[in-house]
Design an enzyme around this catalytic site. Structure first.
Site, PDB file in Angstrom:
ATOM      1  N   SER A  13       0.885  -1.341  -0.173  1.00 66.38           N
ATOM      2  CA  SER A  13       0.226   0.163   0.045  1.00 66.38           C
ATOM      3  C   SER A  13       1.183   1.540  -0.277  1.00 66.38           C
ATOM      4  O   SER A  13       1.840   0.996   0.196  1.00 66.38           O
ATOM      5  CB  SER A  13      -0.622  -0.563   1.089  1.00 66.38           C
ATOM      6  OG  SER A  13      -1.022   1.548   1.629  1.00 66.38           O
TER       7      SER A  13
ATOM      8  N   TYR B  29      -2.264  -0.950  10.496  1.00 65.95           N
ATOM      9  CA  TYR B  29      -2.510  -0.960   9.278  1.00 65.95           C
ATOM     10  C   TYR B  29      -0.966  -0.734   8.740  1.00 65.95           C
ATOM     11  O   TYR B  29      -0.282  -1.510   6.980  1.00 65.95           O
ATOM     12  CB  TYR B  29      -3.586  -0.665   8.660  1.00 65.95           C
ATOM     13  CG  TYR B  29      -3.775  -0.532   6.704  1.00 65.95           C
ATOM     14  CD1 TYR B  29      -4.115  -1.798   6.430  1.00 65.95           C
ATOM     15  CD2 TYR B  29      -3.538   0.390   5.898  1.00 65.95           C
ATOM     16  CE1 TYR B  29      -4.244  -1.762   5.144  1.00 65.95           C
ATOM     17  CE2 TYR B  29      -3.704  -0.645   4.459  1.00 65.95           C
ATOM     18  CZ  TYR B  29      -4.327  -1.078   4.387  1.00 65.95           C
ATOM     19  OH  TYR B  29      -4.539  -1.677   2.331  1.00 65.95           O
TER      20      TYR B  29
HETATM   21  P1  NAD Z   1     -11.402  -6.305   0.371  1.00 63.16           P
HETATM   22  O1  NAD Z   1     -11.810  -6.391   1.087  1.00 63.16           O
HETATM   23  O2  NAD Z   1     -12.472  -5.430  -0.597  1.00 63.16           O
HETATM   24  O3  NAD Z   1     -11.327  -7.432  -0.337  1.00 63.16           O
HETATM   25  C1  NAD Z   1     -10.117  -8.425  -0.009  1.00 63.16           C
HETATM   26  C2  NAD Z   1     -10.553  -9.642   0.709  1.00 63.16           C
HETATM   27  O4  NAD Z   1      -9.887 -10.156   0.720  1.00 63.16           O
HETATM   28  C3  NAD Z   1     -11.591  -9.797   1.214  1.00 63.16           C
HETATM   29  O5  NAD Z   1     -11.993 -11.144  -0.202  1.00 63.16           O
HETATM   30  C4  NAD Z   1     -11.651 -10.795   2.935  1.00 63.16           C
HETATM   31  O6  NAD Z   1     -12.504 -12.090   2.477  1.00 63.16           O
HETATM   32  C5  NAD Z   1     -10.352 -11.922   2.492  1.00 63.16           C
HETATM   33  N1  NAD Z   1      -9.393 -11.544   3.399  1.00 63.16           N
HETATM   34  C6  NAD Z   1      -9.836 -11.316   4.335  1.00 63.16           C
HETATM   35  N2  NAD Z   1      -8.971 -11.609   5.651  1.00 63.16           N
HETATM   36  C7  NAD Z   1      -8.391 -12.455   4.969  1.00 63.16           C
HETATM   37  C8  NAD Z   1      -8.168 -13.860   5.356  1.00 63.16           C
HETATM   38  N3  NAD Z   1      -7.306 -14.209   6.992  1.00 63.16           N
HETATM   39  N4  NAD Z   1      -7.497 -14.976   4.690  1.00 63.16           N
HETATM   40  C9  NAD Z   1      -8.087 -14.947   3.241  1.00 63.16           C
HETATM   41  N5  NAD Z   1      -8.487 -13.901   3.126  1.00 63.16           N
HETATM   42  C10 NAD Z   1      -9.078 -12.753   3.863  1.00 63.16           C
HETATM   43  O7  NAD Z   1      -9.267  -4.990   0.134  1.00 63.16           O
HETATM   44  P2  NAD Z   1      -9.464  -4.239  -1.130  1.00 63.16           P
HETATM   45  O8  NAD Z   1      -9.534  -3.258  -1.590  1.00 63.16           O
HETATM   46  O9  NAD Z   1      -9.294  -4.909  -2.336  1.00 63.16           O
HETATM   47  O10 NAD Z   1      -8.208  -5.223  -0.498  1.00 63.16           O
HETATM   48  C11 NAD Z   1      -7.021  -5.916  -0.988  1.00 63.16           C
HETATM   49  C12 NAD Z   1      -5.542  -5.612  -0.670  1.00 63.16           C
HETATM   50  O11 NAD Z   1      -5.265  -4.462  -1.319  1.00 63.16           O
HETATM   51  C13 NAD Z   1      -5.363  -5.783   0.940  1.00 63.16           C
HETATM   52  O12 NAD Z   1      -4.419  -6.188   0.732  1.00 63.16           O
HETATM   53  C14 NAD Z   1      -5.505  -4.189   0.853  1.00 63.16           C
HETATM   54  O13 NAD Z   1      -5.029  -3.881   2.311  1.00 63.16           O
HETATM   55  C15 NAD Z   1      -4.765  -3.297   0.118  1.00 63.16           C
HETATM   56  N6  NAD Z   1      -5.108  -2.074  -0.649  1.00 63.16           N
HETATM   57  C16 NAD Z   1      -6.380  -1.629  -0.720  1.00 63.16           C
HETATM   58  C17 NAD Z   1      -6.344  -0.146  -0.861  1.00 63.16           C
HETATM   59  C18 NAD Z   1      -7.717  -0.097  -1.386  1.00 63.16           C
HETATM   60  O14 NAD Z   1      -7.522   1.706  -1.132  1.00 63.16           O
HETATM   61  N7  NAD Z   1      -8.934  -0.388  -1.411  1.00 63.16           N
HETATM   62  C19 NAD Z   1      -5.111   0.760  -0.792  1.00 63.16           C
HETATM   63  C20 NAD Z   1      -3.977  -0.395  -0.776  1.00 63.16           C
HETATM   64  C21 NAD Z   1      -3.921  -1.018  -0.451  1.00 63.16           C
END
Ligand code: NAD
Length: 252
Positions: free
Chosen positions: A143, A156
């Site tokens: 991130s 985080y």
């Molecule tokens: P999201 O919540 O839409 O999807 C995350 C997925 O991970 C979900 O399907 C959830 O069920 C799964 N998950 C959660 N805990 C888990 C576990 N212990 N084991 C297996 N699966 C698990 O989130 P997103 O926004 O698509 O995020 C995906 C990644 O991107 C994450 O690592 C998040 O930190 C990172 N990220 C997101 C953003 C953003 O703004 N959306 C920005 C930077 C980084």
């Protein structure tokens, strides 16, 4: 042009958001997909989306913070498809928006367990399989919070800095073995995770937009395209990188 023809790709957190978008894009580019997620409904839904579009996918219910489940996840991919070419270690959780002194110990441990330990466990079980095959490519979702501080997201930010450290270390360790390890560093992307955060703290959305040089949030497909490049042979000399997909946020 299909960039991942014949490749076997594993995507953790593939049941939602960035993981789902990337899984669908990988499948469009000819990869055979394994979706690992804690949530069976979301995971199965992504599998169905890929099958409906004519692709091949399986779902493996996995909690990435549990060693035995991550070991099983990799074993199932290999039993099902015979190898593992691409791993997108993307599962993650955000936690409630609170300042450093207000995070509970339980919450800190939980975020570190999923985001940091989860990525380490994935590397621990994916890399031996890639060594057996003579190579592979791994992308970890960090991130911008893995590169700079993140107000009200201390655990985080700590967990994502850990992802960057794990990425660089594994990249250095396995570069000569044909395994590339990179991280993608998105800014705020409009996914279910962000919709939840905005619901808790509505001013987050406008603040994020105004703080970004591009004056908008990102879209999951913009992250998926970056991950596709890192997964494909087009990025063959890129390893240990932290690729920002942030509209210029960290360039300020
Ligand atoms: P999201 O919540 O839409 O999807 C995350 C997925 O991970 C979900 O399907 C959830 O069920 C799964 N998950 C959660 N805990 C888990 C576990 N212990 N084991 C297996 N699966 C698990 O989130 P997103 O926004 O698509 O995020 C995906 C990644 O991107 C994450 O690592 C998040 O930190 C990172 N990220 C997101 C953003 C953003 O703004 N959306 C920005 C930077 C980084």
């Amino acid at each position: 042009m299909q960039q991942l023809n014949g490749k076997i790709a594993l995507i953790t957190g593939g049941g939602s958001g960035i993981g789902r978008e990337t899984a669908v894009l990988f499948a469009q580019h000819g990869a055979t997909i394994a979706i690992a997620d804690l949530d069976p409904d979301g995971g199965q839904e992504t599998v169905q989306m890929i099958r409906d579009a004519g692709g091949t996918a399986v779902f493996i219910q996995t909690d990435v913070s549990q060693a035995a489940q991550v070991e099983n996840m990799v074993n199932v991919v290999v039993a099902e498809y015979g190898r593992l070419d691409i791993a997108f270690n993307n599962a993650g959780i955000e936690g409630a928006p609170v300042r450093t002194i207000d995070v509970t110990e339980a919450e800190f441990d939980q975020i570190m367990a999923v985001n940091a330990k989860g990525v380490w466990l994935c590397l621990k079980y994916e890399i031996p399989q890639m060594l057996l095959q003579g190579g592979g490519t791994i992308i970890n979702t960090a991130s911008v919070a893995g590169l700079i501080g993140a107000h009200s997201m201390p655990a985080y930010a700590a967990s994502k800095h850990a992802v960057v450290g794990l990425t660089r270390t594994a990249a250095v360790e396995y570069a000569r073995k044909g395994i590339r390890v990179n991280a993608v560093c998105p800014a705020i992307i409009r996914t279910p995770m962000v919709e939840r955060a905005i619901a808790q703290l509505p001013k987050l959305e406008q603040g994020a937009i105004m703080n970004n040089p591009s004056r908008r949030l990102g879209d999951p497909h913009e992250v998926a395209q970056a991950v596709l490049w890192l997964a494909s042979d087009a990025s063959s000399f890129t390893t240990g990188a932290t690729l920002t997909v942030d509209g210029g946020l960290t360039a300020q």
